[in-house]
Design a protein around this motif. Sequence first.
Motif, PDB file in Angstrom:
ATOM      1  N   SER A  62      64.588  48.207  -3.199  1.00  9.95           N
ATOM      2  CA  SER A  62      63.625  47.979  -4.282  1.00  9.95           C
ATOM      3  C   SER A  62      64.110  46.911  -5.260  1.00  9.95           C
ATOM      4  N   SER A  63      65.428  46.823  -5.444  1.00  9.16           N
ATOM      5  CA  SER A  63      65.994  45.797  -6.326  1.00  9.16           C
ATOM      6  C   SER A  63      67.257  45.230  -5.684  1.00  9.16           C
ATOM      7  N   PRO A  64      67.109  44.438  -4.627  1.00  9.55           N
ATOM      8  CA  PRO A  64      68.296  43.909  -3.934  1.00  9.55           C
ATOM      9  C   PRO A  64      69.096  42.976  -4.837  1.00  9.55           C
ATOM     10  N   ASP A  65      70.382  42.871  -4.556  1.00  6.63           N
ATOM     11  CA  ASP A  65      71.238  41.964  -5.320  1.00  6.63           C
ATOM     12  C   ASP A  65      70.939  40.505  -5.011  1.00  6.63           C
ATOM     13  N   ALA A  66      70.405  40.244  -3.828  1.00 13.85           N
ATOM     14  CA  ALA A  66      70.037  38.867  -3.470  1.00 13.85           C
ATOM     15  C   ALA A  66      68.987  38.917  -2.371  1.00 13.85           C
ATOM     16  N   THR A  67      68.117  37.933  -2.372  1.00 12.58           N
ATOM     17  CA  THR A  67      67.186  37.703  -1.264  1.00 12.58           C
ATOM     18  C   THR A  67      67.429  36.284  -0.762  1.00 12.58           C
ATOM     19  N   ARG A  68      67.412  36.114   0.541  1.00  8.53           N
ATOM     20  CA  ARG A  68      67.711  34.807   1.120  1.00  8.53           C
ATOM     21  C   ARG A  68      66.747  34.517   2.261  1.00  8.53           C
ATOM     22  N   THR A  69      66.584  33.233   2.548  1.00  2.00           N
ATOM     23  CA  THR A  69      65.879  32.787   3.743  1.00  2.00           C
ATOM     24  C   THR A  69      66.888  32.181   4.701  1.00  2.00           C
ATOM     25  N   ILE A  70      66.867  32.655   5.948  1.00  5.06           N
ATOM     26  CA  ILE A  70      67.706  32.116   7.015  1.00  5.06           C
ATOM     27  C   ILE A  70      66.758  31.389   7.965  1.00  5.06           C
ATOM     28  N   ALA A  71      66.699  30.080   7.857  1.00  6.04           N
ATOM     29  CA  ALA A  71      65.733  29.280   8.606  1.00  6.04           C
ATOM     30  C   ALA A  71      66.365  28.757   9.889  1.00  6.04           C
ATOM     31  N   LEU A  72      65.823  29.186  11.027  1.00  6.81           N
ATOM     32  CA  LEU A  72      66.274  28.705  12.331  1.00  6.81           C
ATOM     33  C   LEU A  72      65.366  27.573  12.778  1.00  6.81           C
ATOM     34  N   SER A  73      65.964  26.440  13.139  1.00  9.81           N
ATOM     35  CA  SER A  73      65.172  25.285  13.567  1.00  9.81           C
ATOM     36  C   SER A  73      66.011  24.473  14.542  1.00  9.81           C
ATOM     37  N   ASN A  74      65.414  23.388  15.036  1.00 10.62           N
ATOM     38  CA  ASN A  74      66.166  22.529  15.955  1.00 10.62           C
ATOM     39  C   ASN A  74      65.675  21.097  15.873  1.00 10.62           C
ATOM     40  N   ARG A  75      66.567  20.183  16.227  1.00 13.80           N
ATOM     41  CA  ARG A  75      66.217  18.787  16.480  1.00 13.80           C
ATOM     42  C   ARG A  75      66.676  18.500  17.900  1.00 13.80           C
ATOM     43  N   GLY A  76      65.794  18.619  18.863  1.00 10.87           N
ATOM     44  CA  GLY A  76      66.188  18.504  20.260  1.00 10.87           C
ATOM     45  C   GLY A  76      67.124  19.629  20.613  1.00 10.87           C
ATOM     46  N   ASN A  77      68.291  19.276  21.155  1.00  6.06           N
ATOM     47  CA  ASN A  77      69.281  20.283  21.506  1.00  6.06           C
ATOM     48  C   ASN A  77      70.281  20.539  20.382  1.00  6.06           C
ATOM     49  N   SER A  78      70.011  20.046  19.197  1.00  6.01           N
ATOM     50  CA  SER A  78      70.826  20.372  18.035  1.00  6.01           C
ATOM     51  C   SER A  78      70.184  21.562  17.331  1.00  6.01           C
ATOM     52  N   MET A  79      70.890  22.694  17.284  1.00  8.95           N
ATOM     53  CA  MET A  79      70.352  23.933  16.729  1.00  8.95           C
ATOM     54  C   MET A  79      70.848  24.115  15.296  1.00  8.95           C
ATOM     55  N   LEU A  80      69.953  24.492  14.406  1.00  9.47           N
ATOM     56  CA  LEU A  80      70.247  24.463  12.975  1.00  9.47           C
ATOM     57  C   LEU A  80      69.999  25.814  12.310  1.00  9.47           C
ATOM     58  N   ILE A  81      70.829  26.125  11.319  1.00 10.58           N
ATOM     59  CA  ILE A  81      70.558  27.207  10.370  1.00 10.58           C
ATOM     60  C   ILE A  81      70.468  26.584   8.988  1.00 10.58           C
ATOM     61  N   ASN A  82      69.315  26.777   8.359  1.00  9.49           N
ATOM     62  CA  ASN A  82      69.050  26.171   7.042  1.00  9.49           C
ATOM     63  C   ASN A  82      69.323  24.672   7.050  1.00  9.49           C
TER      64      ASN A  82
END
Length: 492
Positions: free
Chosen positions: A360-380
């Motif tokens: 109900s009141s977390p200490d933090a909220t985050r977005t973990i964005a998974l994406s890619n540029r071709g075969n380069s795999m990215l987090i945020n």
Amino acid sequence: MTERSAPAHTALTRRGFLRGISALAVAGASLRFAAPARAATASGSLTVPPLLESTTDSSGTKVFKLSMESGTTEILSGVTSATCGFNQAFLGPVLKVNQGDTVQMDITNNLDDVSTVHWHGAHIPPSVDGGPQNTIDAGGTFSPSFEINQAACTLWFHPHALGTTAEQVASGLAGMLIVDDDTDGAAALPSTYGTDQFPLIVQSNPVSTAGALLFTTAGETASTTSFPLLVNGSNVGVDGTPTLTVDASRVRFHVLNASIADIITVTRSDGATFTQVATDAALLSKPLSVAGLQLVAGERAEICIDVTSGDSVTLQATVTAGGARGGSGTSAIVTLTSSATAAADELPSSLATFTALDVSSPDATRTIALSNRGNSMLINGVAGTTMAAMEAAGIMTTLGATEVWTITNATGLTHSFHLHDVPFQVLTVNGVAPTGGYAEWKDTILIAPQSTNVIAMQFTDYADNTFGYMLHCHNTVHEDEGMMTMLMVMTG
């Protein structure tokens, strides 16, 4: 699979890990599989990994000895593959420990390549977690010691060095670690290894026609690549369906998808249900009757099968591609029969206590964005192919914090999300609360293309301002291509 005679270890190069050991295979050197650990009450063709015995030192610490070895194994019929394993030519032994044990893992790297050993799913300090900061040089030994600080669950161990995880896991460096506890729920489950308790390590990994174990996107997509299905190291397409005959009326299987990318769905061939008793992270609060069990790469589960004399139960695995290209189809992975004449007692209605985190009141909220540029795999937006990149883009939290993460997948690819240190709870998948095992504790989950998954966790017990944990895709090809970053749990 054909057993071979024992050798000295192989000469490897840093980026030519399997190509280097293939030279030794040509010379005819290899390692013999350790003898399967079967009790007199179980028989059949199912390969059962040996149970590794520990010694106990003067302080009461249980000491396990593991050596990373190279050898050869016949994975494709009539074709010799250069492989690696723990204490043997391919895969490794099973370790069993109890909650509250203090253990020491004496690991010797007999490869000519740097490596690590990560305790996947273990709740332990980051200095012994076995990530890229805990490398073991060729010829070196690492002896981490830690307390088993979690209840009954199925863990596994494998390398986790930068850029070579897929290569080394595909070669066979994987083993199972089973944690037990003294609760009534755990006591109600079969627990005699080799009698009524067995591992099922299932792998669908790319292999070339020449027998080379492949570990890249190019290897997955090559037209000559095949994806044999292995169960405890045995190719079911060559050796036939493994059989297991017991005198118990209930058998507990610890199922691990040790594929580098592919997804495994386990069902009964007759369409009937079986009982799931644990996720990868913990026993379930109550037994679940399920018609199937989908496991993404790195994920585990525990199931129970009830069988008495005259019955026969066949488990099968349906493989779907988890990477650029992968395995497909359905194959039987074990046929279970029993000589027991009396049915097993009913499992208790409660196995463990599950308490949902207060978010109900977390200490933090985050977005973990998974994406890619071709075969380069990215987090945020960052490819974690170096320690510097992961440190710069890493997540920093503090001991005791409760956090809620929204994992978005902007790619058209399936990912296997794994968090080190603590298990997590899945709150929603595309806005819908999960059911079944996904509604309780997890450490590895499937992230579907174009999906949004919300998870929650609390960082307990361990903090370190120098050593970190990882979060990453457990499609190890994607991991090596950059889909990994560092998690620092700070002291404050």
